[in-house]
Design an enzyme around this catalytic site. Structure first.
Site: not given
Ligand code: UDP
Length: 358
Positions: A202
């Site tokens: 993403h």
């Molecule tokens: N996550 C979730 N469902 C999904 C994809 C990710 O619950 O379909 C959770 C994942 O386990 C983690 C969090 O969302 O705890 C991460 O979010 P994201 O990847 O959007 O953001 P980042 O961590 O890169 O800021």
């Protein structure tokens, strides 16, 4: 003590759930919850409130869908109004989104102390909107809650040090421990074997650049000849994929809607390997003892790479499949302790109660 918590995006709901649970157990702390609306789809927002037992926000600002500048500006204005009315002792912000920066800027102008969870993380890539948000938030915060040694050192290198920088561990580790037993098998996973690959994509640097995205998809297509790939697809990625006709996914790549945290935990527990450009998912792969291939040029969670449990596969310049093959059978040492003891939430609230950092 009155804390105003500002959240708006999926990872922030998960982190805030950890701290809100600690707050609920302590008398004398009131939490005022602001949801900016940055993520608003049912499967990017509502499901986390339901599953993680986060109470209904006191303020729902419903700001999203604009450019970074538009969103941040509108959020600052709306958050300022709430802060003037509520007069909290602390503003608590998480991570590196536009909601984080807007909350920090609104608070600092009103001289309200700011506590920043996940302070000190750096990719050293200022083209990432997240990097700008983190650096600016750290430099106006009064309590910098750093998860790792590296984060503390990064802050020191920028001249931010002293009592206001506290190494507390990682709230995501608290979340993983707490929800481990509650993991739920998604319906689409009924037929899955244990050698599936879990993938999330993403980051803007991957979704906004068709050449990079096509390289990632080509690698996934090739991997899917031998392994089922599960791809819970972020709305941003889904939008881009639907507009690029050259993107053809092989049938062993299962695109599913974003899953809730409990289903995500089941997928993490049961997959063979994780491929991701997410920050949080890189660490969760490690918490669940799964090797990780990170589809980025750099990572803020460099200790995972140093420990050999995560390998970077910059989409433009590496052979992603070669990295995948290197990591596929990697065993993760369960005694590696990189992110604290699972008591980070409690430690953060203890520090905020002491309140001598301004
Ligand atoms: N996550 C979730 N469902 C999904 C994809 C990710 O619950 O379909 C959770 C994942 O386990 C983690 C969090 O969302 O705890 C991460 O979010 P994201 O990847 O959007 O953001 P980042 O961590 O890169 O800021």
């Amino acid at each position: 003590m009155r804390i105003t918590t500002i959240i708006g995006a999926r990872p922030q709901f998960i982190k805030a759930a950890v701290i809100s649970r600690v707050i609920k157990e302590i008398s004398g702390i009131e939490e005022i919850l602001i949801h900016t609306g940055q993520h608003f789809d049912a499967n990017m927002s509502d499901v986390f409130f339901e599953e993680l037992d986060i109470r209904k926000p006191d303020y729902e600002l419903k700001i999203g869908g604009g450019t970074h500048g538009q969103n941040t500006g509108r959020m600052i204005e709306a958050i300022e109004e709430v802060l003037i009315k509520e007069k909290p002792d602390w503003v608590l912000v998480y991570g590196d989104t536009d909601s984080t920066l807007a909350g920090a800027l609104a608070a600092t102008k009103l001289h309200i102390p700011i506590a920043h969870v996940e302070a000190g993380l750096r990719s050293f890539n200022r083209k990432m909107p997240e990097e700008v948000n983190r650096v600016l938030t750290d430099h106006v915060s009064n309590l910098l809650l750093a998860p790792t040694d590296t984060a503390v050192q990064n802050l020191k290198n920028e001249g931010v040090e002293g009592l206001k920088v506290q190494q507390v561990g990682d709230v995501m580790y608290d979340a993983t421990l707490f929800y481990k037993e509650k993991a739920r098998k998604p319906e689409f996973a009924l037929e899955l074997n244990s050698d599936f690959v879990l993938c999330t994509i993403h980051r803007a640097e991957n979704t906004n650049d068709p050449a990079r995205l096509l390289k990632i998809i080509a690698a996934l297509n090739s991997i899917s000849e031998k392994h089922t790939v599960i791809l819970p697809v972020h709305p941003r990625t889904a939008g881009v994929i639907s507009k690029i006709p050259e993107i053809q996914l092989q049938k062993n790549i299962h695109i599913v809607d974003p899953v809730g945290f409990l289903e995500m935990n089941w997928l993490l527990q049961n997959c063979k390997l994780v491929m991701t450009d997410s920050g949080g998912v890189q660490k969760e792969a490690f918490f669940h003892l799964k090797p990780c291939v990170t589809l980025r040029d750099e990572t803020e969670w460099i200790e995972l790479v140093k420990a050999g449990v995560n390998m970077l596969a910059p989409p433009e310049s590496t052979d992603i499949i070669a990295v995948f093959e290197k990591m596929y059978n990697k065993t993760i040492d369960k005694n590696l302790n990189l992110y604290g003891d699972g008591q980070t939430g409690k430690r953060i609230i203890d520090l905020m109660q002491k309140n001598n950092f301004s």
